[in-house]
Design a protein around this motif. Sequence first.
Motif, short mmCIF file in Angstrom:
data_model
loop_
_atom_site.label_atom_id
_atom_site.label_comp_id
_atom_site.label_asym_id
_atom_site.label_seq_id
_atom_site.Cartn_x
_atom_site.Cartn_y
_atom_site.Cartn_z
N LEU A 241 0.87 -1.24 0.00
CA LEU A 241 -0.08 -0.21 0.05
C LEU A 241 0.86 1.21 0.01
N VAL A 242 0.68 2.13 -1.02
CA VAL A 242 1.42 3.52 -1.01
C VAL A 242 0.54 4.54 -1.23
N VAL A 243 0.62 5.41 -0.50
CA VAL A 243 -0.38 6.86 -0.45
C VAL A 243 0.44 8.09 -0.17
N ASP A 244 0.13 9.05 -0.89
CA ASP A 244 0.92 10.39 -0.55
C ASP A 244 -0.06 11.24 0.72
N ILE A 245 0.57 11.69 1.66
CA ILE A 245 -0.38 12.35 2.77
C ILE A 245 -0.01 13.83 2.64
N PRO A 246 -0.92 14.56 2.59
CA PRO A 246 -0.70 15.85 2.48
C PRO A 246 -1.25 16.37 3.99
N GLY A 247 -1.53 17.85 4.01
CA GLY A 247 -1.91 18.39 5.33
C GLY A 247 -1.09 18.97 6.41
N PHE A 248 0.11 19.48 5.97
CA PHE A 248 0.94 19.94 7.05
C PHE A 248 0.92 21.15 7.37
N SER A 249 1.13 21.57 8.35
CA SER A 249 1.31 23.24 8.82
C SER A 249 2.65 23.72 8.07
N ASN A 266 11.81 7.34 7.07
CA ASN A 266 11.62 5.96 7.38
C ASN A 266 11.14 5.80 8.83
N ARG A 267 10.43 6.78 9.26
CA ARG A 267 9.92 6.66 10.40
C ARG A 267 8.52 6.40 10.29
N VAL A 268 7.77 6.20 11.42
CA VAL A 268 6.31 5.66 11.44
C VAL A 268 5.38 7.04 11.51
N MET A 269 4.44 7.03 10.60
CA MET A 269 3.62 8.20 10.73
C MET A 269 2.22 7.31 11.31
N THR A 270 1.33 8.16 11.81
CA THR A 270 -0.16 7.62 11.88
C THR A 270 -0.97 8.32 10.92
N VAL A 271 -1.79 7.57 10.10
CA VAL A 271 -2.54 8.22 9.32
C VAL A 271 -3.93 7.90 9.43
N LYS A 272 -5.02 8.73 9.27
CA LYS A 272 -6.43 8.32 9.40
C LYS A 272 -7.07 8.40 8.00
N ALA A 273 -7.71 7.33 7.57
CA ALA A 273 -8.36 7.45 6.39
C ALA A 273 -9.84 6.64 6.60
N ILE A 276 -10.05 1.85 1.87
CA ILE A 276 -8.93 1.43 1.02
C ILE A 276 -9.09 1.34 -0.35
N LEU A 277 -8.25 2.03 -1.19
CA LEU A 277 -8.38 2.00 -2.80
C LEU A 277 -7.77 0.63 -3.40
N LEU A 278 -8.38 -0.01 -3.99
CA LEU A 278 -7.89 -1.13 -4.54
C LEU A 278 -6.82 -0.94 -5.77
N PRO A 279 -5.99 -1.58 -6.39
CA PRO A 279 -5.01 -1.38 -7.44
C PRO A 279 -5.83 -1.01 -8.55
N GLY A 280 -5.22 -0.14 -9.61
CA GLY A 280 -5.87 0.16 -10.98
C GLY A 280 -5.09 -0.05 -12.01
N LYS A 281 -5.48 0.58 -13.18
CA LYS A 281 -4.75 0.29 -14.29
C LYS A 281 -3.50 0.83 -14.30
N HIS A 286 -2.31 -0.75 -3.63
CA HIS A 286 -3.29 -0.34 -2.85
C HIS A 286 -2.85 1.10 -2.23
N SER A 287 -4.18 1.69 -2.12
CA SER A 287 -3.85 3.14 -1.33
C SER A 287 -5.02 3.51 -0.66
N LEU A 288 -5.24 4.66 -0.03
CA LEU A 288 -6.24 5.14 0.62
C LEU A 288 -6.88 6.32 0.35
N PHE A 289 -8.27 6.31 0.64
CA PHE A 289 -9.24 7.10 0.32
C PHE A 289 -9.34 8.48 1.58
N LEU A 290 -8.97 9.65 1.07
CA LEU A 290 -9.10 10.75 1.99
C LEU A 290 -8.13 10.51 3.06
N PRO A 291 -6.84 10.22 2.90
CA PRO A 291 -6.20 10.12 3.90
C PRO A 291 -5.47 11.38 4.73
N ARG A 292 -5.48 11.66 5.95
CA ARG A 292 -5.08 12.66 6.60
C ARG A 292 -3.95 12.48 7.75
#
Length: 318
Positions: A241-249, A266-273, A276-281, A286-292
Amino acid sequence: MRCSLESDVNFDKWSWEEGAHFVQLKADGMFVNVFVEDDKNYFTFMSRQGSVFPTGTLGELEDHVRGLEPGVVYMGELTVQERHTGNILPRTTGNGMLNSALQGTPLDPAYAVRLDLWDGVPYQRWKIGEDKDPYYSRFEDLAGEVYSVESPLIGVIETRDVNSLEEAKEIAAEWMKVGLEGAVLKHHMMPWKDHTSKMQVKLKKEVCLELLAVELVDGKATGKNADLFGSIRCQSEDGLLVVDIPGFSDEMRQEIYNNWDSMYMNRVMTVKANEILLPGKNNDKHSLFLPRFVEWRFDKTEADSLEQIQKQFENAGG
């Protein structure tokens, strides 16, 4: 001792008719083990990963724990509260202060550290990784010990007796409605052991995931973050699962950029989502919908696998 997910536990084996079990508030702070030595003049606050808070960084809480029975390892949660109101700070703010304390920065005098406990195991049993005494007995001893200390900074985690899984879920929902994280259901006969116990279960509606931060993603060339980064690419422990996380001050973005190689990569981040989005073309991961972004977890070294993430969504009804 870690919690199991609801889907991994057979509640038919819980023998509800033999007595009530316990549902406890899932504290929104930082886990800690507290050791009090026999002479009560030496104590240790240790994080989940074994990092020790330097003496003097947690304020007067250090004096208060000397009143606890020595020779015991106490387990609970640290939170930070405003001294003049008693209000508990949000997890991201409070844990930021506690992470600074782990690095040797004393707590600001305007705040106090609170300790809420839920278990206590004799040191020798903790050292070998097992205490066979039932939880109701350990919890009764713990409650009596905390009561005798009479400290405004040390308490027993909020606990209620329940006679069914449905009752436990109702209480968890009640807590979550007022913004608390969730609940933990514990079997009254549960021994303590260094493992993932099927006799304590996390009841949590909100899906928070632990991911590894692996790459800074460039911001738009014409945007205000062009010289820093736009988001942080994160992945599950197994890379499925790979996802880009936005939303930083702006302040945090600059801090992360300045210290990426030494502190954040390479540190651990807690993300709320939400999903789960399935792989596509155009994407085989896999990815995440509305990750924060929620917070950095400097006390953890391992992220969730895709399988663990999928189970958490299943338990949340997603």
